[in-house]
Scaffold this active site. Structure first.
Site, mmCIF file in Angstrom:
data_model
loop_
_atom_site.group_PDB
_atom_site.id
_atom_site.type_symbol
_atom_site.label_atom_id
_atom_site.label_comp_id
_atom_site.label_asym_id
_atom_site.label_seq_id
_atom_site.Cartn_x
_atom_site.Cartn_y
_atom_site.Cartn_z
ATOM 1 N N GLU A 113 -5.284 1.801 -21.567
ATOM 2 C CA GLU A 113 -5.459 1.734 -23.017
ATOM 3 C C GLU A 113 -6.875 1.292 -23.366
ATOM 4 O O GLU A 113 -7.495 1.823 -24.294
ATOM 5 C CB GLU A 113 -4.473 0.733 -23.642
ATOM 6 N N CYS A 120 0.082 -4.489 -22.204
ATOM 7 C CA CYS A 120 0.069 -5.946 -22.037
ATOM 8 C C CYS A 120 -0.429 -6.565 -23.350
ATOM 9 O O CYS A 120 -0.818 -5.850 -24.272
ATOM 10 C CB CYS A 120 -0.859 -6.333 -20.882
ATOM 11 N N CYS A 171 -4.093 -5.507 -24.259
ATOM 12 C CA CYS A 171 -4.162 -4.140 -24.765
ATOM 13 C C CYS A 171 -3.488 -4.020 -26.130
ATOM 14 O O CYS A 171 -3.966 -3.282 -26.989
ATOM 15 C CB CYS A 171 -3.547 -3.171 -23.767
ATOM 16 N N HIS A 194 -7.616 -1.619 -18.085
ATOM 17 C CA HIS A 194 -6.352 -0.935 -18.295
ATOM 18 C C HIS A 194 -6.599 0.423 -18.948
ATOM 19 O O HIS A 194 -7.630 0.659 -19.576
ATOM 20 C CB HIS A 194 -5.433 -1.783 -19.158
#
Length: 159
Positions: free
Chosen positions: A81, A107, A110, A79
């Protein structure tokens, strides 16, 4: 000539630009970590360095009809992040006390990384179907803002 953008508008515009580097077939996500109005790190979602991009191999989650927000562990990509935090660590840059601008709400995975990295504020352009992530950010005392500024064309951003 349009007015000068606020700092949030400025960093959110950069975040959306970073997202354009994404090779994910489902969602282009960008992240920018900022401290004292200085960019520390950026990241976008995609396969690990040196791996074939999802745009080349296809999306296993899509092929298996897995809904958004579920079974993220079988995704080839990281992801945005995660990549922003990893890039900062790789280059010896502390993100403790920083803010993170993201095109989408984090999410749960993260969110946990954001908590442990010491990031103090999350500004997201769009929501994501993960209430547990929001709950964890709240429990950790991390401010979460669903940004309602303007996009690059000057249109009001969605909730």
């Amino acid at each position: 000539m349009p007015g000068r953008p606020s700092w949030d508008e400025y960093f959110m515009q950069i975040t959306r630009q970073v997202a354009m580097r994404s090779t994910c077939l489902r969602r282009q996500v960008g992240a920018v970590i900022v401290k004292d109005k200085r960019i520390l790190s950026t990241g976008y979602n995609g396969a690990p360095s040196g791996f074939a991009h999802c745009s080349e191999t296809g999306c296993l989650r899509e092929q298996l009809h897995i809904p958004s927000g579920e079974r993220q562990e079988i995704c080839r990509g990281l992801h945005a992040e995660q990549n922003a935090i990893i890039q900062a660590a790789l280059h010896g840059v502390s993100v403790a006390g920083a803010d993170i601008y993201i095109t989408h709400q984090p999410c749960i995975t993260c969110a946990k990384m954001i908590i442990n990295a010491g990031i103090k504020k999350v500004i997201a352009f769009d929501s994501y179907p993960d209430e547990l992530a929001r709950s964890f950010l709240e429990q950790a005392g991390i401010e979460f803002v669903l940004w309602q500024g303007k996009d690059q064309e000057g249109n009001a951003c969605p909730d």
